[in-house]
Write a protein that holds these residues in place. Sequence first.
Motif, PDB file in Angstrom:
ATOM      1  N   PRO A   1       0.794  -1.236   0.000  1.00 14.91           N
ATOM      2  CA  PRO A   1       0.000   0.000   0.000  1.00 14.91           C
ATOM      3  C   PRO A   1       0.820   1.277   0.000  1.00 14.91           C
ATOM      4  CG  PRO A   1      -0.708  -1.519   1.732  1.00 14.91           C
ATOM      5  CD  PRO A   1       0.599  -2.020   1.217  1.00 14.91           C
ATOM      6  N   SER A   2       2.120   1.194   0.262  1.00 10.87           N
ATOM      7  CA  SER A   2       2.937   2.396   0.386  1.00 10.87           C
ATOM      8  C   SER A   2       3.082   3.079  -0.968  1.00 10.87           C
ATOM      9  CB  SER A   2       4.323   2.047   0.936  1.00 10.87           C
ATOM     10  OG  SER A   2       5.058   3.220   1.188  1.00 10.87           O
ATOM     11  N   ASP A   3       2.601   4.305  -1.044  1.00 13.09           N
ATOM     12  CA  ASP A   3       2.727   5.110  -2.263  1.00 13.09           C
ATOM     13  C   ASP A   3       3.974   5.975  -2.095  1.00 13.09           C
ATOM     14  OD1 ASP A   3       2.311   6.342  -4.638  1.00 13.09           O
ATOM     15  OD2 ASP A   3       0.469   7.379  -4.065  1.00 13.09           O
ATOM     16  N   THR A   4       5.085   5.483  -2.588  1.00 13.57           N
ATOM     17  CA  THR A   4       6.375   6.067  -2.248  1.00 13.57           C
ATOM     18  C   THR A   4       6.621   7.362  -3.008  1.00 13.57           C
ATOM     19  OG1 THR A   4       7.135   3.791  -1.991  1.00 13.57           O
ATOM     20  CG2 THR A   4       8.792   5.512  -1.855  1.00 13.57           C
ATOM     21  N   VAL A   5       6.041   8.447  -2.474  1.00  9.82           N
ATOM     22  CA  VAL A   5       6.268   9.782  -3.024  1.00  9.82           C
ATOM     23  C   VAL A   5       6.622  10.734  -1.882  1.00  9.82           C
ATOM     24  CG1 VAL A   5       4.808   9.487  -5.060  1.00  9.82           C
ATOM     25  CG2 VAL A   5       3.786  10.255  -2.907  1.00  9.82           C
ATOM     26  N   ASP A   6       7.236  10.205  -0.838  1.00 10.13           N
ATOM     27  CA  ASP A   6       7.486  11.012   0.356  1.00 10.13           C
ATOM     28  C   ASP A   6       8.423  12.183   0.077  1.00 10.13           C
ATOM     29  OD1 ASP A   6       6.191   9.289   2.651  1.00 10.13           O
ATOM     30  OD2 ASP A   6       7.249   7.895   1.339  1.00 10.13           O
ATOM     31  N   LEU A   7       9.537  11.922  -0.593  1.00  9.15           N
ATOM     32  CA  LEU A   7      10.485  12.998  -0.894  1.00  9.15           C
ATOM     33  C   LEU A   7       9.904  13.987  -1.901  1.00  9.15           C
ATOM     34  CD1 LEU A   7      13.837  11.017  -1.077  1.00  9.15           C
ATOM     35  CD2 LEU A   7      13.246  12.776   0.588  1.00  9.15           C
TER      36      LEU A   7
END
Length: 373
Positions: free
Chosen positions: A285-291
């Motif tokens: 589920p992690s939508d890796t757009v944190d940075l």
Amino acid sequence: MSRESAPPRTPEKPSRAETVAALRPRYQADLARGTERFFEPRRTDCPWCGSARLVRRLRAKDRYQSKPGRFRLDKCRDCRHVFQNPRLNDDGLEFYYRDFYDGMGEIELGNVFSGRDKVYRRRAMFQEPSAEPPKTWLDVGTGHGHFPEVARTVFPGTRFDGLDFTAGVELAERTGRIDRAIRGSFPELAEERLAGSYDVVSMFHYLEHSTDPRAELRAARRALRPGGHLLIEVPDPECWFGRLFGRFWLPWLQPQHLHFLPVANLREELTALGFTVTDEQHRGPSDTVDLLGAVWLALNAIAPPDDAPSLAKPPGRPRWLLRCAILLAGVPALVAATALDRLLLKPLAGFGKMSNAYRVVARCDASARSGPR
């Protein structure tokens, strides 16, 4: 072709500037009365466990629509629940949601949600391929129905209904993305019209918007048939990036996100309602757009959008040029953040608290109780 026989001209779509100008009088009338009226009284205890041991988590502004106001998230030191405090009331929710998912923001947000077929397909594949396909599925918080449209390719024989507060759910029905549009409050409708109607109820990034997550979970219990499944996906407030980036962490999404549930709290509540949690996922589920999200929000903080209808007047050309220059200067940082998200952070999403979201699958047991706690 004569002038009389020429086909009628299609009216030109208003430009963004014209749309903003048309919306500005209503926004200014609302703001003339002040933003304090948009909030409930501040709580001194946790809405989840009742503890008075609260600590400030962060303060934030609206970095998405540039609407005025300051918002605070508090954290309970006992159960770790994070919540908006003071919370928006009904008038506040109407004001800050206006033109975000519908109205002026409909096309932009629709484009964001429409290009995620792989994500939606993975969400739909929650059970073993040998299991009997669900006959009926209710997607709560369906928006414009992009998830059911893709899930139908996994379960072509399933009837997909969508529920939402906004007019987007009716658009989803008109475009054929869902079979039936249900507009209104899920807890109220589950009691009156939807009891025992569904094999699956899904809530993808919905609970964090709810004023009362427990009431939504009880509603899901009422709407499900015995043996049915509840699918929930929410931001993880214990993600390390939430602390690292502070108010620039995208999933905080202030002022719209009201509650953030640690997974332990959600599992405990589901068990108390008679569900059996059959799966818990963090990496998928992690939508890796944190940075990328942090850089984008930082740029918006330095040079806020200047064509919002909540502004008293349109910006002058110097301010517009300044924003363009700052955004252009930020392009290398946006590109670098995107690369780091994909190449470095995405492979690590399943380790520790690197995931910015989690997903829970729970089975509704026949003996489950659905009454209030």
